[in-house]
Motif scaffolding. Sequence first.
Motif, PDB file in Angstrom:
ATOM      1  N   ILE A 105       0.844  -1.203   0.000  1.00  0.00           N
ATOM      2  CA  ILE A 105       0.000   0.000   0.000  1.00  0.00           C
ATOM      3  C   ILE A 105       0.879   1.253   0.000  1.00  0.00           C
ATOM      4  N   ASN A 106       1.910   1.251   0.820  1.00  0.00           N
ATOM      5  CA  ASN A 106       2.816   2.407   0.873  1.00  0.00           C
ATOM      6  C   ASN A 106       3.562   2.592  -0.446  1.00  0.00           C
ATOM      7  N   SER A 107       4.034   1.497  -1.041  1.00  0.00           N
ATOM      8  CA  SER A 107       4.801   1.616  -2.290  1.00  0.00           C
ATOM      9  C   SER A 107       3.916   2.073  -3.450  1.00  0.00           C
ATOM     10  N   MET A 108       2.619   1.759  -3.395  1.00  0.00           N
ATOM     11  CA  MET A 108       1.705   2.160  -4.469  1.00  0.00           C
ATOM     12  C   MET A 108       1.062   3.513  -4.191  1.00  0.00           C
ATOM     13  N   GLY A 109       1.239   4.019  -2.972  1.00  0.00           N
ATOM     14  CA  GLY A 109       0.651   5.310  -2.622  1.00  0.00           C
ATOM     15  C   GLY A 109      -0.862   5.272  -2.526  1.00  0.00           C
ATOM     16  N   ALA A 110      -1.410   4.120  -2.162  1.00  0.00           N
ATOM     17  CA  ALA A 110      -2.868   3.977  -2.055  1.00  0.00           C
ATOM     18  C   ALA A 110      -3.386   4.746  -0.846  1.00  0.00           C
TER      19      ALA A 110
END
Length: 146
Positions: A105-110
């Motif tokens: 989630i953090n790496s995708m910026g969700a």
Amino acid sequence: MLNKLMTDMRKAMKAKEKKRVQAIRNIVSLVKSKQINSGKILSDKEIILIIQSHAKKLKDSIEQYEKGNREDLARDEKVELNHTESYLPKQLNESELRLIVTELINSMGAKSLKDMKDIMPKLMQQISGKGDGKMASNIVREILSR
């Protein structure tokens, strides 16, 4: 993987472990049926997916039997489930799964539940064979709805 199943089935037959033999037979039957339908020899990964699907069906059956107060049938399914799960890779526990979900989630910026449709396919690819999709979905939903 199929060779291992066949070897284990022969050992269980010699040891007269009826429930283990039946559990392995069920798995082998599913694998061979899929091979015949697809017209090819299945990879270990494909066999694991079949075993996971079978384990999921067993869990659903157990749940239904317990709701119907049929503990005798639920007990038999639990025994088969234990034998079936012995052929699956070690499953991620909730904290390990939560860590993977958080990192993704953090790496995708969700930021919101709307992003769930983008996250789930990547997450399922990442945890394929090792994690429970339902639990993963619940964790994603929980984190994104904060």
